[in-house]
Design a protein around this motif. Structure first.
Motif, mmCIF file in Angstrom:
data_model
loop_
_atom_site.group_PDB
_atom_site.id
_atom_site.type_symbol
_atom_site.label_atom_id
_atom_site.label_comp_id
_atom_site.label_asym_id
_atom_site.label_seq_id
_atom_site.Cartn_x
_atom_site.Cartn_y
_atom_site.Cartn_z
ATOM 1 N N HIS A 74 -4.417 11.492 -121.476
ATOM 2 C CA HIS A 74 -5.732 12.132 -121.411
ATOM 3 C C HIS A 74 -5.611 13.646 -121.418
ATOM 4 O O HIS A 74 -4.785 14.219 -120.721
ATOM 5 N N ALA A 75 -6.433 14.296 -122.243
ATOM 6 C CA ALA A 75 -6.470 15.758 -122.305
ATOM 7 C C ALA A 75 -7.884 16.213 -121.982
ATOM 8 O O ALA A 75 -8.779 16.108 -122.827
ATOM 9 N N PRO A 76 -8.133 16.704 -120.779
ATOM 10 C CA PRO A 76 -9.482 17.123 -120.406
ATOM 11 C C PRO A 76 -9.869 18.438 -121.063
ATOM 12 O O PRO A 76 -9.014 19.264 -121.385
ATOM 13 N N MET A 77 -11.175 18.628 -121.279
ATOM 14 C CA MET A 77 -11.694 19.906 -121.740
ATOM 15 C C MET A 77 -12.084 20.704 -120.502
ATOM 16 O O MET A 77 -13.057 20.371 -119.832
ATOM 17 N N THR A 78 -11.335 21.726 -120.190
ATOM 18 C CA THR A 78 -11.575 22.510 -118.976
ATOM 19 C C THR A 78 -12.350 23.777 -119.304
ATOM 20 O O THR A 78 -12.204 24.348 -120.392
ATOM 21 N N PRO A 79 -13.173 24.248 -118.390
ATOM 22 C CA PRO A 79 -13.935 25.470 -118.649
ATOM 23 C C PRO A 79 -13.021 26.687 -118.668
ATOM 24 O O PRO A 79 -11.998 26.711 -117.983
ATOM 25 N N PRO A 80 -13.360 27.696 -119.460
ATOM 26 C CA PRO A 80 -12.535 28.909 -119.491
ATOM 27 C C PRO A 80 -12.713 29.716 -118.205
ATOM 28 O O PRO A 80 -13.712 29.588 -117.500
ATOM 29 N N THR A 81 -11.730 30.556 -117.919
ATOM 30 C CA THR A 81 -11.833 31.457 -116.771
ATOM 31 C C THR A 81 -12.744 32.634 -117.140
ATOM 32 O O THR A 81 -13.060 32.860 -118.325
ATOM 33 N N ILE A 82 -13.162 33.382 -116.137
ATOM 34 C CA ILE A 82 -13.972 34.578 -116.386
ATOM 35 C C ILE A 82 -13.213 35.556 -117.281
ATOM 36 O O ILE A 82 -13.782 36.166 -118.194
ATOM 37 N N HIS A 83 -11.904 35.677 -117.039
ATOM 38 C CA HIS A 83 -11.085 36.571 -117.867
ATOM 39 C C HIS A 83 -11.077 36.097 -119.322
ATOM 40 O O HIS A 83 -11.193 36.925 -120.248
ATOM 41 N N GLU A 84 -10.961 34.790 -119.562
ATOM 42 C CA GLU A 84 -10.952 34.266 -120.927
ATOM 43 C C GLU A 84 -12.291 34.490 -121.620
ATOM 44 O O GLU A 84 -12.343 34.792 -122.820
ATOM 45 N N ILE A 85 -13.381 34.363 -120.878
ATOM 46 C CA ILE A 85 -14.707 34.622 -121.444
ATOM 47 C C ILE A 85 -14.842 36.091 -121.820
ATOM 48 O O ILE A 85 -15.349 36.435 -122.896
ATOM 49 N N ASP A 86 -14.374 36.977 -120.939
ATOM 50 C CA ASP A 86 -14.432 38.418 -121.223
ATOM 51 C C ASP A 86 -13.591 38.768 -122.451
ATOM 52 O O ASP A 86 -14.006 39.576 -123.290
ATOM 53 N N GLU A 87 -12.394 38.157 -122.559
ATOM 54 C CA GLU A 87 -11.532 38.401 -123.712
ATOM 55 C C GLU A 87 -12.182 37.875 -124.998
ATOM 56 O O GLU A 87 -12.094 38.516 -126.055
ATOM 57 N N PHE A 88 -12.822 36.726 -124.900
ATOM 58 C CA PHE A 88 -13.534 36.143 -126.040
ATOM 59 C C PHE A 88 -14.636 37.099 -126.494
ATOM 60 O O PHE A 88 -14.761 37.408 -127.689
ATOM 61 N N ARG A 89 -15.421 37.580 -125.549
ATOM 62 C CA ARG A 89 -16.531 38.485 -125.860
ATOM 63 C C ARG A 89 -16.007 39.783 -126.489
ATOM 64 O O ARG A 89 -16.568 40.288 -127.468
ATOM 65 N N ARG A 90 -14.915 40.307 -125.946
ATOM 66 C CA ARG A 90 -14.349 41.551 -126.459
ATOM 67 C C ARG A 90 -13.838 41.369 -127.893
ATOM 68 O O ARG A 90 -14.038 42.237 -128.745
ATOM 69 N N ALA A 91 -13.199 40.239 -128.160
ATOM 70 C CA ALA A 91 -12.684 39.972 -129.502
ATOM 71 C C ALA A 91 -13.825 39.879 -130.519
ATOM 72 O O ALA A 91 -13.707 40.360 -131.653
ATOM 73 N N LEU A 92 -14.931 39.266 -130.110
ATOM 74 C CA LEU A 92 -16.079 39.137 -131.010
ATOM 75 C C LEU A 92 -16.712 40.507 -131.270
ATOM 76 O O LEU A 92 -17.099 40.820 -132.399
ATOM 77 N N TRP A 93 -16.806 41.327 -130.228
ATOM 78 C CA TRP A 93 -17.312 42.695 -130.409
ATOM 79 C C TRP A 93 -16.458 43.435 -131.431
ATOM 80 O O TRP A 93 -16.974 44.097 -132.335
ATOM 81 N N GLN A 94 -15.151 43.351 -131.284
ATOM 82 C CA GLN A 94 -14.246 44.073 -132.194
ATOM 83 C C GLN A 94 -14.374 43.562 -133.623
ATOM 84 O O GLN A 94 -14.235 44.338 -134.581
ATOM 85 N N ALA A 95 -14.637 42.270 -133.774
ATOM 86 C CA ALA A 95 -14.714 41.684 -135.119
ATOM 87 C C ALA A 95 -15.960 42.111 -135.881
ATOM 88 O O ALA A 95 -15.914 42.250 -137.111
ATOM 89 N N ILE A 96 -17.069 42.308 -135.170
ATOM 90 C CA ILE A 96 -18.333 42.542 -135.884
ATOM 91 C C ILE A 96 -18.847 43.966 -135.760
ATOM 92 O O ILE A 96 -19.878 44.302 -136.333
#
Length: 212
Positions: free
Chosen positions: A189-211
Motif C-alpha cells: 500500500h502506498a498512501p497519498m499523504t498531504p504535503p508539508t507547509i514547506h512543500e506547499i510554499d516551494e510549490f507556490r514559489r516554483a509556479l511564480w517563477q514559471a509564469i
C-alpha cells in the motif's frame, strides 16, 4: 464558476492539446494564488508533489513539482492514458524502456498498481521480465513531451528542481504496470499523504517563477 475551474476547462477542451504559450498565458490569467489549493495537493509515492486541477470522465489536468533537495528514483511503469507534459520549470529526463517476458531467472517482475483507500496498492504478478532502455531524452523549460499509454517510462528531474503541467487522455487500460524487484520497498500500500507547509510554499514559489 471560479477562474481555476475555467482555466482547467479551457485546457481540457482542446482535442489536440494547447501550445506552450497558450498554457503559460492561461496560467498567468488565473494566477498562482487561485491555482495553488492545498486541499487538492498530495505527495506522490514517487516523491513529487501533485496538484490535481481537474478530473473529468475522459481527461485529467495536474501540476507536478519535484522540490530541491529530494532524491528521486522512478521504476519503469506504464500509464492508463496518453500523457502530455508541459515543462514549466527546470529540466526533466524522460526515458522509455523495452520490457519483455522471460522464462529465465530475472531480478525484475511485473507489478499491477490498483486504487486503494487514500492511495494505491502494488500487487506482484508471477511474470518475470527483462528491461532495456529504448531512448532517453532531456526536456527543459518551454518544452512539451508525450508518453503513449502502455509505454514503460520514467520521468525524473535532471535539474535541482522541476515543475510540469500534465494533461491526460481518457483511460485506455484497466491498471498501470510497474517493473520492479520483488524486494522493492514500494510494494504494498502506498498512501497519498498531504504535503508539508514547506512543500506547499516551494510549490507556490516554483509556479511564480514559471509564469512571471
Amino acid at each position: 464558476m471560479d477562474e481555476a475551474t475555467e482555466f482547467a476547462i479551457y485546457l481540457l477542451s482542446a482535442p489536440d492539446g494547447r501550445t506552450f504559450d497558450e498554457v503559460l498565458n492561461a496560467l498567468r490569467e488565473v494566477g498562482v494564488e487561485r491555482l495553488v489549493d492545498p486541499s487538492r495537493m498530495h505527495r506522490h509515492v514517487l516523491g513529487f508533489v501533485q496538484l490535481r486541477l481537474a478530473t473529468s470522465a475522459d481527461k485529467e489536468l495536474r501540476l507536478h513539482h519535484w522540490p530541491a533537495g529530494v532524491s528521486f528514483s522512478e521504476e519503469p511503469h506504464t500509464h492508463l492514458w496518453d500523457l502530455t507534459s508541459y515543462v514549466l520549470g527546470g529540466e526533466i529526463s524522460s526515458t522509455e524502456y523495452a520490457v519483455r517476458p522471460t522464462s529465465s531467472e530475472s531480478p525484475h517482475r511485473l507489478f499491477v498498481v490498483k486504487p486503494a483507500e487514500a492511495g494505491t496498492v502494488r500487487e506482484p504478478t508471477s511474470r518475470q521480465v527483462t528491461v532495456s532502455v529504448v531512448k532517453s531524452e532531456s526536456h527543459d523549460a518551454g518544452s512539451i513531451y508525450f508518453v503513449k499509454h502502455g509505454v514503460y517510462h520514467t520521468s525524473e528531474p535532471s535539474s535541482e528542481s522541476a515543475l510540469t503541467l500534465i494533461t491526460t487522455s481518457a483511460p485506455m487500460s484497466d491498471y498501470p504496470l510497474v517493473v520492479a524487484s520483488p524486494q522493492s520497498s514500494r510494494s504494498g500500500h502506498a498512501p497519498m499523504t498531504p504535503p508539508t507547509i514547506h512543500e506547499i510554499d516551494e510549490f507556490r514559489r516554483a509556479l511564480w517563477q514559471a509564469i512571471e
